[in-house]
Design a protein around this motif. Structure first.
Motif, short mmCIF file in Angstrom:
data_model
loop_
_atom_site.label_atom_id
_atom_site.label_comp_id
_atom_site.label_asym_id
_atom_site.label_seq_id
_atom_site.Cartn_x
_atom_site.Cartn_y
_atom_site.Cartn_z
N ARG A 43 0.97 -0.88 0.19
CA ARG A 43 0.07 0.20 0.03
C ARG A 43 0.81 1.65 -0.16
NH1 ARG A 43 -2.17 0.36 4.99
NH2 ARG A 43 -3.23 1.94 4.44
N GLN A 44 0.31 1.96 -0.84
CA GLN A 44 1.19 3.74 -0.72
C GLN A 44 2.35 3.96 -1.50
OE1 GLN A 44 -0.91 6.36 1.89
NE2 GLN A 44 -2.40 4.72 3.23
N GLY A 45 2.08 2.91 -1.76
CA GLY A 45 3.08 2.97 -2.66
C GLY A 45 4.69 2.26 -2.35
N ARG A 46 4.41 1.30 -1.12
CA ARG A 46 5.72 0.84 -0.83
C ARG A 46 5.90 -0.57 -1.10
NH1 ARG A 46 3.33 3.10 4.54
NH2 ARG A 46 1.60 1.71 4.13
N THR A 47 7.50 -1.61 -0.82
CA THR A 47 7.28 -2.45 -1.45
C THR A 47 7.26 -3.36 -0.73
OG1 THR A 47 9.69 -1.24 -2.11
CG2 THR A 47 9.94 -3.38 -2.33
N TRP A 48 6.88 -4.97 -1.46
CA TRP A 48 6.53 -5.69 -0.33
C TRP A 48 7.31 -7.06 -1.23
CZ3 TRP A 48 3.36 -6.31 3.50
CH2 TRP A 48 3.19 -8.13 3.85
N ILE A 49 8.20 -6.95 -0.22
CA ILE A 49 9.66 -7.92 -0.35
C ILE A 49 9.69 -9.38 -0.82
CG2 ILE A 49 12.63 -8.05 0.99
CD1 ILE A 49 12.34 -5.74 2.01
N SER A 50 9.70 -10.13 -1.53
CA SER A 50 9.05 -11.43 -1.69
C SER A 50 10.44 -12.29 -2.42
CB SER A 50 7.81 -10.92 -2.94
OG SER A 50 7.09 -9.80 -2.72
N PRO A 51 11.49 -12.78 -1.21
CA PRO A 51 12.50 -13.84 -1.85
C PRO A 51 11.83 -14.95 -1.67
CG PRO A 51 12.72 -13.34 0.46
CD PRO A 51 11.49 -12.43 0.18
N PRO A 52 12.04 -15.57 -3.19
CA PRO A 52 12.06 -17.37 -2.97
C PRO A 52 11.43 -17.97 -2.03
CG PRO A 52 13.26 -16.66 -4.22
CD PRO A 52 13.46 -15.88 -3.21
N ASP A 53 9.80 -18.44 -1.81
CA ASP A 53 9.42 -19.33 -0.83
C ASP A 53 9.44 -19.21 0.81
OD1 ASP A 53 9.08 -21.38 -3.20
OD2 ASP A 53 10.67 -22.20 -2.99
#
Ligand code: BTN
Length: 249
Positions: A43-53
């Motif tokens: 939300r609000q232009g933030r990043t969702w850090i999404s490493p593998p698995d």
């Protein structure tokens, strides 16, 4: 709802892909799931850090036939579904308005709801991220984030989390479509320590409001009894719990 799943090993963002699929006419129930996101969005232009698995990264295409005023309830329903999925696994979560799922004040899941005008009408994309582990993320994340593994001391197969979440989401989505708003409001309220009597600061696009929470409106907006005695109704924004030693402004 009939779910169909599109799986990716790596993708920029499952929400971006679901928006694209919806614009190309995807049916309600299409789920985009990825093992890793290279540009996961919050939300609000933030990043969702999404490493593998290291988490469940999932977006669902919806084409709800409900009063547009009630669309924010979809996000609340998703938060309830996440809450119930985590509870089934043995985690004890809380929901911070509108849709952060926390454990002991640390975030374990976030929800990003977006809309797309399509030839078939308005499509809603509900994107859900649930942390399975935070060890593979940056160190600064572990202060504010937690994961299923950290809470349970063991791992859980992502397929199990996914299946439970889709079952729960189907149930609560059905509740919105078939009955009025109050069931969702009541169920959300029962799961959130933020619903009533919480001292908070709310940052909206044009104001900062400090006060005590006073339940939800039928459209899911948050009621805040502000320090000046007035009632504020917040439709969008970020809220932050005030520490016990923190004074009202
Ligand atoms: C937030 O708390 O700010 C919302 C986070 C939403 C993250 C999920 S992960 C799956 C889906 N794809 C995205 O790019 N974002 C959502």
């Amino acid at each position: 709802m009939n779910f169909s799943v599109l799986r990716f090993d790596s993708i920029e963002s499952t929400n971006t892909e679901a928006l694209k699929q919806a614009r190309h006419g995807a049916n309600e129930g299409l789920c985009v799931i990825a093992r890793r996101q290279t540009a996961g969005r919050g939300r609000q232009g933030r990043t969702w850090i999404s490493p593998p698995d290291a988490g469940l990264y999932l977006s669902i295409v919806l084409r709800p036939r409900i009063d547009p005023k009630r669309l924010p309830l979809l996000t609340l329903a998703a938060a309830i579904a996440v809450y119930d999925t985590l509870t089934t696994l043995g985690v004890k979560p809380d929901i911070k308005w509108p849709n952060d799922v926390l454990v002991n004040d640390r975030k374990i899941s976030g929800i990003l709801t977006e809309t797309a005008e399509t030839e078939q009408g308005l499509a809603i994309i509900v994107g859900i991220g649930i942390n399975l582990s935070v060890e593979s993320g940056p160190p600064e994340l572990s202060a504010s984030a937690t994961s299923i593994e950290s809470e349970l001391g063991r791992s859980v197969p992502l397929s199990e989390i996914e299946q439970s979440l889709l079952e729960q989401f189907d149930k609560w989505y059905g509740t919105i479509c078939e009955s009025g708003p109050w069931n969702i409001i009541v169920e959300w309220t029962a799961r959130s320590s933020y619903a009533h009597g919480k001292r908070i600061r709310a940052a909206t696009s044009n104001a900062t409001i400090t006060g005590v929470t006073d339940g939800l409106e039928p459209d899911g907006a948050l009621r805040i009894l502000s320090t000046d005695g007035g009632l504020s109704v917040v439709h969008a924004g970020d809220i932050e719990r005030l520490r016990t030693d923190e004074q009202f402004d």
